[in-house]
Motif scaffolding. Structure first.
Motif, PDB file in Angstrom:
ATOM      1  N   LEU A 179      36.121   9.949  -9.190  1.00  0.00           N
ATOM      2  CA  LEU A 179      36.740  10.965 -10.035  1.00  0.00           C
ATOM      3  C   LEU A 179      36.538  10.646 -11.516  1.00  0.00           C
ATOM      4  N   ASN A 185      28.327   6.335 -15.446  1.00  0.00           N
ATOM      5  CA  ASN A 185      29.296   5.225 -15.327  1.00  0.00           C
ATOM      6  C   ASN A 185      28.723   4.034 -14.564  1.00  0.00           C
ATOM      7  N   LYS A 189      27.704   0.394 -16.034  1.00  0.00           N
ATOM      8  CA  LYS A 189      28.771  -0.618 -15.871  1.00  0.00           C
ATOM      9  C   LYS A 189      28.779  -1.323 -14.519  1.00  0.00           C
ATOM     10  N   SER A 274      35.535   4.898  -4.476  1.00  0.00           N
ATOM     11  CA  SER A 274      36.696   5.776  -4.490  1.00  0.00           C
ATOM     12  C   SER A 274      36.337   7.153  -3.920  1.00  0.00           C
TER      13      SER A 274
HETATM   14  N1  LIG Z   1      41.913   9.029 -15.422  1.00  0.00           N
HETATM   15  C1  LIG Z   1      42.579   8.409 -14.323  1.00  0.00           C
HETATM   16  C2  LIG Z   1      41.748   7.342 -13.660  1.00  0.00           C
HETATM   17  C3  LIG Z   1      40.446   7.818 -13.186  1.00  0.00           C
HETATM   18  C4  LIG Z   1      39.700   6.700 -12.494  1.00  0.00           C
HETATM   19  O1  LIG Z   1      40.158   5.612 -12.307  1.00  0.00           O
HETATM   20  N2  LIG Z   1      38.506   7.038 -12.061  1.00  0.00           N
HETATM   21  C5  LIG Z   1      37.724   6.084 -11.348  1.00  0.00           C
HETATM   22  C6  LIG Z   1      37.412   6.644 -10.005  1.00  0.00           C
HETATM   23  S1  LIG Z   1      38.897   7.028  -9.148  1.00  0.00           S
HETATM   24  C7  LIG Z   1      38.466   7.745  -7.714  1.00  0.00           C
HETATM   25  O2  LIG Z   1      37.609   8.470  -7.447  1.00  0.00           O
HETATM   26  C8  LIG Z   1      36.473   5.782 -12.123  1.00  0.00           C
HETATM   27  O3  LIG Z   1      35.471   5.382 -11.578  1.00  0.00           O
HETATM   28  N3  LIG Z   1      36.553   5.957 -13.441  1.00  0.00           N
HETATM   29  C9  LIG Z   1      35.426   5.831 -14.338  1.00  0.00           C
HETATM   30  C10 LIG Z   1      35.240   4.496 -14.957  1.00  0.00           C
HETATM   31  O4  LIG Z   1      34.206   4.344 -15.627  1.00  0.00           O
HETATM   32  O5  LIG Z   1      36.066   3.585 -14.775  1.00  0.00           O
HETATM   33  C11 LIG Z   1      43.870   7.819 -14.755  1.00  0.00           C
HETATM   34  O6  LIG Z   1      44.096   7.860 -15.946  1.00  0.00           O
HETATM   35  O7  LIG Z   1      44.587   7.325 -13.880  1.00  0.00           O
END
Ligand SMILES: N[C@@H](CCC(=O)N[C@@H](CSC=O)C(=O)NCC(=O)O)C(=O)O
Length: 409
Positions: A179, A185, A189, A274
């Protein structure tokens, strides 16, 4: 079916108090399905009577439509209707036609010049957005017009030098992100490229949803719409025209990549994080034998029973939970009947989404036990790790080496 037989089957379908077995329906090939009520048993017995022109040696689950297979195994309660079976056939025909169209239009080599250099949009389907030299290969970003999502989609690809020189076809790993992510990403990373380089494996990282499709409210909620395609083919308005990430990843993107790069289409594996871990699990379970292996970092394992899943499935697929089961790894694994599928699953025990029960890996682990031993699952709990890319990059080497074992054969 002649009139007499049809009247007889309608009669057998009536739930009369003395009747032990009723006729539940037939598929489009004329196989008949029956349900028997057994006193004291917790569930009914379901059986198929194969159509008359089949010899016994041809009797097999494989000739039964998946909807009836699910009913036989009690994964769904209601028998499929004829219109549901017809709709599914039309959907498969549409996808096959799109794939043919794509294979035809993509038979040319992709454009490898940067925008503004020699790029001629009318002559190529993939537009190169950027390229960077990296670990004895290149990371390239492409964009293209997508048939499945009816908008422009972007993806990153890592190609080791052997693939770039077109001398050998290399195996490929598809990575599905979570998400809020786009195609950047993981590639920036995840720490994957040194290990892909030493194993000589290509990597494809697509975006997580259509973007700027014009759907009202598409960008309003980080858990729905943009960045949250959930790897399903939406059937509901306003999403159904664009939010078809299942077909995009499973069919369109793969055909595009195979026809454009020096990649071996018989050596493909998939992993993700995820929401993307959920994507990797469902794609591998729904396409038995297609992926050599699958793995996931903190996947959403039972979306029909968690907030991450229920919310999106309701919006994209409607209220019927039987439609959700087709995109739910825990439900799919119960009836998995394909060749051996090795799966590696890593979960951090300090992951806030794990502790608040959004991920539910234990449901998947338990369900795997009813999969006729075809799933070779390694599930690992990693103490102290959260849901972030720090967790992912820590175990990236393990995941790539895990896939390399199966992709090399
Ligand atoms: N914006 C959210 C957190 C969103 C988050 O943690 N996204 C994850 C994937 S979660 C499940 O599919 C992610 O990979 N984020 C991108 C990154 O580069 O870390 C919040 O504020 O809780």
């Amino acid at each position: 079916m002649n009139l007499l037989r049809s009247v007889y089957l309608r009669w057998k379908a009536l739930r009369l108090p003395w009747r032990k077995e009723i006729f539940a329906g037939s598929d489009l090939d004329g196989n008949l399905y029956f349900e028997r009520f057994v006193r004291g048993a917790s569930r009914t017995r379901r059986r198929v009577i194969y159509r008359k022109d089949l010899s016994i040696s041809e009797y097999s689950d494989k000739i039964i439509p998946v909807q009836w297979q699910a009913w036989m195994r009690h994964t769904r309660q209601q028998p499929p209707t004829v219109s549901e079976l017809l709709q599914d056939i039309r959907r498969q025909e549409r996808i096959a036609a799109n794939v043919l169209k794509l294979a035809e239009t993509n038979s040319r080599k992709p454009n490898t010049s940067l925008p503004g250099e020699k790029f001629q949009p009318e002559n190529c389907d993939l537009e190169l957005v950027s390229k960077n030299r990296c670990f004895a290969g290149e990371v390239r970003k492409y964009r293209h017009a997508s048939v499945s999502t009816k908008c422009t989609m972007s993806f990153n690809i890592y190609l080791p030098d052997t693939a770039l020189s077109n001398t050998t076809k290399v195996p490929v790993l598809f990575y599905l992100s979570g998400l809020t992510c786009n195609e950047d990403n993981m590639i920036t990373k995840g720490g994957a490229i040194p290990f892909l380089s030493s194993e000589c494996i290509a990597l494809v990282v697509p975006d997580t949803s259509p973007r700027s499709s014009g759907i009202e409210g598409e960008d309003d909620d980080w858990e729905l719409g943009t960045g949250a395609g959930f790897y399903v083919d939406a059937t509901q308005e306003p999403w159904r025209n664009h939010y078809n990430m299942y077909s995009y990843v499973q069919t369109e993107l793969q055909q595009l990549v195979f026809s454009s790069f020096s990649i071996d289409s018989t050596r493909v594996s998939i992993f993700g994080h995820s929401m993307g871990g959920h994507g990797a699990l469902i794609l591998s379970l729904r396409n038995p034998g297609y992926y050599k292996s699958a793995s996931a970092f903190a996947p959403i394992c039972h979306p029909s029973t968690s907030n991450w899943g229920q919310k999106q499935f309701k919006a994209y697929l409607g209220p019927n939970t039987e439609d959700w089961a087709k995109y739910d790894a825990t439900e799919l694994v119960k009836t998995y009947d394909g060749p051996e599928l090795p799966i590696l699953l890593d979960q951090g025990d300090s992951d806030q989404f794990y502790t608040n029960k959004q991920l539910q890996p234990s449901h998947f682990v338990i369900a795997t036990k009813s999969s006729k031993n075809a799933i070779q699952l390694q599930d690992r709990m990693q103490p102290g790790y959260d849901h972030s890319y720090y967790f992912i990059q820590t175990f990236m080497e393990d995941h790539i080496k895990f896939h390399a074992r199966y992709l090399k054969n």
